[in-house]
Design an enzyme around this catalytic site. Structure first.
Site, mmCIF file in Angstrom:
data_model
loop_
_atom_site.group_PDB
_atom_site.id
_atom_site.type_symbol
_atom_site.label_atom_id
_atom_site.label_comp_id
_atom_site.label_asym_id
_atom_site.label_seq_id
_atom_site.Cartn_x
_atom_site.Cartn_y
_atom_site.Cartn_z
ATOM 1 N N PRO A 31 0.827 -1.212 0.000
ATOM 2 C CA PRO A 31 0.000 0.000 0.000
ATOM 3 C C PRO A 31 0.861 1.262 0.000
ATOM 4 C CG PRO A 31 -0.695 -1.531 1.725
ATOM 5 C CD PRO A 31 0.610 -2.036 1.200
ATOM 6 N N SER A 87 -3.761 1.606 -0.358
ATOM 7 C CA SER A 87 -3.588 2.455 0.812
ATOM 8 C C SER A 87 -4.907 3.110 1.216
ATOM 9 C CB SER A 87 -2.555 3.543 0.501
ATOM 10 O OG SER A 87 -2.504 4.498 1.541
ATOM 11 N N GLN A 132 -5.819 -1.607 3.066
ATOM 12 C CA GLN A 132 -5.030 -1.136 4.196
ATOM 13 C C GLN A 132 -5.874 -0.215 5.071
ATOM 14 O OE1 GLN A 132 -2.941 2.355 3.966
ATOM 15 N NE2 GLN A 132 -1.035 1.649 4.890
ATOM 16 N N TYR A 143 -5.504 2.384 8.764
ATOM 17 C CA TYR A 143 -4.767 2.943 9.890
ATOM 18 C C TYR A 143 -5.702 3.029 11.085
ATOM 19 C CZ TYR A 143 -1.028 4.488 6.728
ATOM 20 O OH TYR A 143 -0.001 4.535 5.837
ATOM 21 N N THR A 147 -1.664 -1.075 9.195
ATOM 22 C CA THR A 147 -0.326 -0.495 9.190
ATOM 23 C C THR A 147 -0.053 0.222 10.495
ATOM 24 O OG1 THR A 147 -0.250 -0.270 6.783
ATOM 25 C CG2 THR A 147 1.177 1.191 8.055
ATOM 26 N N SER A 184 8.541 -4.611 8.696
ATOM 27 C CA SER A 184 8.554 -3.365 7.934
ATOM 28 C C SER A 184 8.894 -2.192 8.832
ATOM 29 C CB SER A 184 7.177 -3.139 7.278
ATOM 30 O OG SER A 184 7.108 -1.878 6.651
ATOM 31 N N HIS A 207 8.265 0.971 7.333
ATOM 32 C CA HIS A 207 7.615 1.962 6.472
ATOM 33 C C HIS A 207 8.600 2.556 5.462
ATOM 34 C CE1 HIS A 207 3.525 3.583 6.243
ATOM 35 N NE2 HIS A 207 4.061 4.640 5.657
ATOM 36 N N ASP A 214 9.001 -6.165 3.976
ATOM 37 C CA ASP A 214 8.776 -4.944 3.211
ATOM 38 C C ASP A 214 9.937 -3.994 3.487
ATOM 39 O OD1 ASP A 214 7.870 -2.462 2.212
ATOM 40 O OD2 ASP A 214 5.787 -2.974 2.589
ATOM 41 N N GLY A 215 10.656 -3.598 2.430
ATOM 42 C CA GLY A 215 11.712 -2.612 2.619
ATOM 43 C C GLY A 215 13.020 -2.984 1.959
ATOM 44 N N ARG A 251 8.467 1.717 -3.436
ATOM 45 C CA ARG A 251 9.132 2.628 -4.367
ATOM 46 C C ARG A 251 9.368 2.018 -5.751
ATOM 47 N NH1 ARG A 251 11.577 3.806 0.629
ATOM 48 N NH2 ARG A 251 11.397 6.003 1.272
#
Length: 385
Positions: A78, A106, A126, A128, A154, A271, A273, A304-305, A328
């Site tokens: 997301p 997201s 996703q 929050y 998240t 993750s 972020h 993730d990352g 990205r």
């Protein structure tokens, strides 16, 4: 040529295409960017231990995660408002569907969940912890009604006051004043401007998956103003959804255990972020093994990352990840060539995964183990033991 051979080339083309403010908003991390840099650099510390004979002609890349079949172990993570190209989230979701994988939408995306699920039934919604319980429950119910395949909660994003390098100007809305300020850099990127001129509308900064479809910063403000959740709050949210449920943002073993044992998460994502949270947090690949050991097969573990090539995916899987999530890289592909650019990024990763399996003599992504890697002493981090 429209085709590109690497994620690095996708990034280069995105930089040439996007206004600097837009590109830097994607590229930058918090504060000094220590975590962002380590996310990527840590993969280069891991080596491979290849075989020279005995490999198989055809290798299996397919797997499952979060209750859906994946043609390759890569999920689109997301990412908020995707104004890098007019096709935005629907185009990225179509690209994921075309390559047989899943898409994470997201909560701060610029397209409603209903439209995105139509483009890709393997869409995870996703959320929050933002607003009242009633508002949170309404978003979960909307995701259910739309046919979302799972929920991603998240938690690896806390408000950072300091983005002190590469920090761009981001307008709250594209009014005349904001457009006048951004005009000089937009004029330097005629391809991006032309794409949006063809749509006869400016990039959308609304977030329709929040009630009332507020602007990005209004929704961001609601999240900032909401007290952080307790583990009891997270367990309550989990109780609203009977299907696949991921807690994203785990780097500590004690948090991993609580997410699985106390909350009942079916998946967790190691993750930070993408380096956009607490700077100085170790790279996710360093924390992966300890989290996998702590969960003990009770839930799927994703990473993730820092993923930039297929070999990175293979390294994560060898250390116990079920699949990886990318942010990205696919945004750079989206900026470079829309839906086709995202498909291109997934093809690059697929080819890299297959090449690594061939070199390692593995027939399947499920056969990978730590013995396939050269892991230097002190590489891994065990947080919260």
């Amino acid at each position: 040529m429209p085709w590109f051979e690497s994620v690095a080339e996708a990034e280069r083309r995105a930089k040439k295409t996007l206004p600097p403010s837009v590109f830097n908003a994607i590229k930058a991390g918090t504060e000094r960017g220590l975590t962002l840099s380590d996310n990527v650099a840590a993969f280069s510390e891991l080596g491979f231990a290849p075989h020279v004979a005995g490999s198989v002609q055809n290798r299996e890349l397919a797997t499952t995660a979060m209750g859906v079949d994946l043609a390759l172990p890569v999920i689109l993570s997301p990412v908020g408002v995707q104004a890098v190209h007019p096709v935005a989230e629907p185009g990225a979701a179509r690209a994921a569907a075309a390559r047989g994988t899943a898409f994470g939408l997201s909560a701060l995306g610029s397209t409603g969940i209903e439209e995105v699920v139509t483009e890709n039934p393997k869409t995870f919604a996703q959320t929050y912890w933002a607003g009242s319980r009633e508002a949170i429950e309404a978003r979960v119910e909307r995701a259910r009604a739309a046919g979302a395949a799972g929920i991603i909660l998240t938690l690896d994003w806390t408000f950072s006051h300091s983005r002190d390098w590469g920090s761009p100007f981001i307008p709250q809305q594209l009014d005349l004043k904001a457009m006048a300020r951004l005009a000089p850099e937009v004029l330097r990127r005629p391809r991006w401007a032309y794409r949006w001129a063809q749509t006869k509308r400016p990039p959308a900064l609304q977030v329709p998956n929040f009630e009332g479809s507020p602007g990005f910063f209004a929704a961001y403000g609601e999240w900032m103003g909401t007290p952080p959740p307790s583990w009891e709050d997270i367990a309550w949210l989990r109780s609203l959804w009977a299907g696949p449920f991921m807690v994203k943002g785990i780097v500590r073993v004690d948090d991993a255990r609580r997410a699985v044992q106390d909350v009942g998460a079916t998946a967790i994502s190691v993750s930070n972020h993408g380096g956009n949270n607490l700077d100085g947090t170790p790279a996710t690949i360093r924390a992966l093994s300890a989290v996998v050991d702590a969960v003990g097969g009770q839930a799927e573990v994703l990473l993730d990352g820092g993923i930039r090539r297929g070999g990175d995916v293979v390294k994560a899987l060898a250390l116990g990840a079920r699949a990886v999530m990318i942010g990205r890289p696919y945004l750079w592909g989206l900026a470079a060539d829309g839906q086709a650019g995202v498909e291109n990024v997934l093809d690059v990763l697929r080819n890299g995964i297959d090449s690594a399996l061939l070199g390692l003599g593995r027939a399947s992504v499920h056969d990978l183990t730590p013995s396939d890697l050269l892991i230097p002493d002190g590489f891994s981090r065990r947080l919260g033991a």
